[in-house]
Write a protein that holds these residues in place. Sequence first.
Motif, short mmCIF file in Angstrom:
data_model
loop_
_atom_site.label_atom_id
_atom_site.label_comp_id
_atom_site.label_asym_id
_atom_site.label_seq_id
_atom_site.Cartn_x
_atom_site.Cartn_y
_atom_site.Cartn_z
N PRO A 53 -1.23 41.59 84.66
CA PRO A 53 -1.51 40.69 83.54
C PRO A 53 -0.26 40.22 82.78
O PRO A 53 -0.11 40.45 81.58
CB PRO A 53 -2.41 41.54 82.63
N GLY A 54 0.64 39.57 83.49
CA GLY A 54 1.85 39.03 82.86
C GLY A 54 2.54 38.13 83.86
O GLY A 54 2.09 38.00 85.00
N VAL A 55 3.62 37.49 83.42
CA VAL A 55 4.38 36.64 84.34
C VAL A 55 5.05 37.53 85.39
O VAL A 55 5.68 38.54 85.06
CB VAL A 55 5.46 35.85 83.57
N ALA A 65 2.28 40.97 77.86
CA ALA A 65 1.75 40.82 76.49
C ALA A 65 0.83 41.96 76.08
O ALA A 65 0.86 42.40 74.93
CB ALA A 65 1.02 39.49 76.37
N ASN A 95 0.69 37.32 89.26
CA ASN A 95 -0.03 37.25 87.98
C ASN A 95 -1.55 37.36 88.23
O ASN A 95 -2.06 36.84 89.22
CB ASN A 95 0.31 35.92 87.31
N ASP A 96 -2.25 38.01 87.31
CA ASP A 96 -3.69 38.25 87.52
C ASP A 96 -4.54 36.97 87.54
O ASP A 96 -5.47 36.84 88.35
CB ASP A 96 -4.25 39.26 86.50
N ALA A 97 -4.21 36.02 86.66
CA ALA A 97 -5.00 34.78 86.65
C ALA A 97 -4.70 33.96 87.91
O ALA A 97 -5.60 33.34 88.48
CB ALA A 97 -4.68 33.96 85.40
N THR A 121 -8.96 32.47 82.70
CA THR A 121 -9.67 33.75 82.63
C THR A 121 -9.68 34.23 81.18
O THR A 121 -8.63 34.26 80.52
CB THR A 121 -9.03 34.83 83.53
N HIS A 144 -1.09 31.34 75.82
CA HIS A 144 -0.26 31.56 74.63
C HIS A 144 0.09 30.26 73.90
O HIS A 144 1.04 30.22 73.14
CB HIS A 144 1.01 32.33 75.02
#
Length: 237
Positions: A53-55, A65, A95-97, A121, A144
Motif C-alpha cells: 500500500p504505497g509507491v 502512508a 503498488n496495491d491499487a 480502491t 492524496h
Amino acid sequence: MKAAPVDVDSGSLLADRFRIPTPSPAKPDAMAEVVAELASQFDWEGPIGCAFPGVVQHNIVRTAANLSFEWVGVNGSETFAKAVGQDPATVNMVNDADAAGIAEMSFGAGIGRKGSVLMITLGTGIGTAMFTDGQLVPNTELGHLILDGQDAEETSSARAREEAGLKWAEWAPALDRYLDEVHRLLWPDLIILGGGVSSKFHKFSDLLTVATEVVPATLKNEAGIVGAAMAQVRGLG
Ligand code: BGC
C-alpha cells in the motif's frame, strides 16, 4: 496481510486466502516474517507477487502512508525473498491499487475497456490505478489529492466513513466531490470503484453525479492478490 496461490490464466484463487493480522508497528522485518509464514501455509516455493500500500518503483518502496515509515527506501523484493529463502528475482512487489487494477482489467469490470480507465480502491487509504488502452501507468497517487485543504483520503476513504460513523448516503457527497475532482483533472472514460465498498455500490451509486461511467469492481477482495501474481508473472514493477 493475506495470501493465496493464484492461477494467473483464469484469475482465480487455487485455495482459500490465508490471513494474518498486519504486525503493529508494520515494519519491514516484522512484515517479512508474516510473508514467510504465509508462504509456508501453502508450502510455497514458487514465484511470489506482493501488493504493497504505497509507491513501489522497481521493487523499491518510496512511500508508506499507512505503514511504518521505515519502509521508505527498502527493496521489498529483497526483504521478502530473504525471509522466504528464495532468490529476489522470484519475488516482485507492486503498488496495491495497481495490482487490483491489473486484475480488474483482465478478469473484472475493466475487461476489454479501451481509452482511459481509472480504478479507485477505497479502503484504509485511497489507491488509484490508471490505464490507457489497457496499459498501466504505475504509481498514480490520486488518493492524496488535496481537496478543501485536506488529503482526500481523510474524507473519502472507506476508513473515513467508518471513523465518522456515516451512513452510505451521508458519505456519498464526499466521495462524489472527490470523483468530480479526479474527473476534472483526468477525464477517464470509466471509473472502477474497488475495495470493500464495491459490494455496497448499490447503496450510494444513485447519489454520484460525476460525469463519467462509474462501476463497481467485480473481483472483490481477491483483486489485489490476483493482480500481484499477474504482475510477478508479467515482470511489471
Ligand atoms: C497509498 C497508496 C495506496 C493506497 C491504498 C494510500 O495511502 O499512498 O499507495 O495504493 O493508500 O492502499
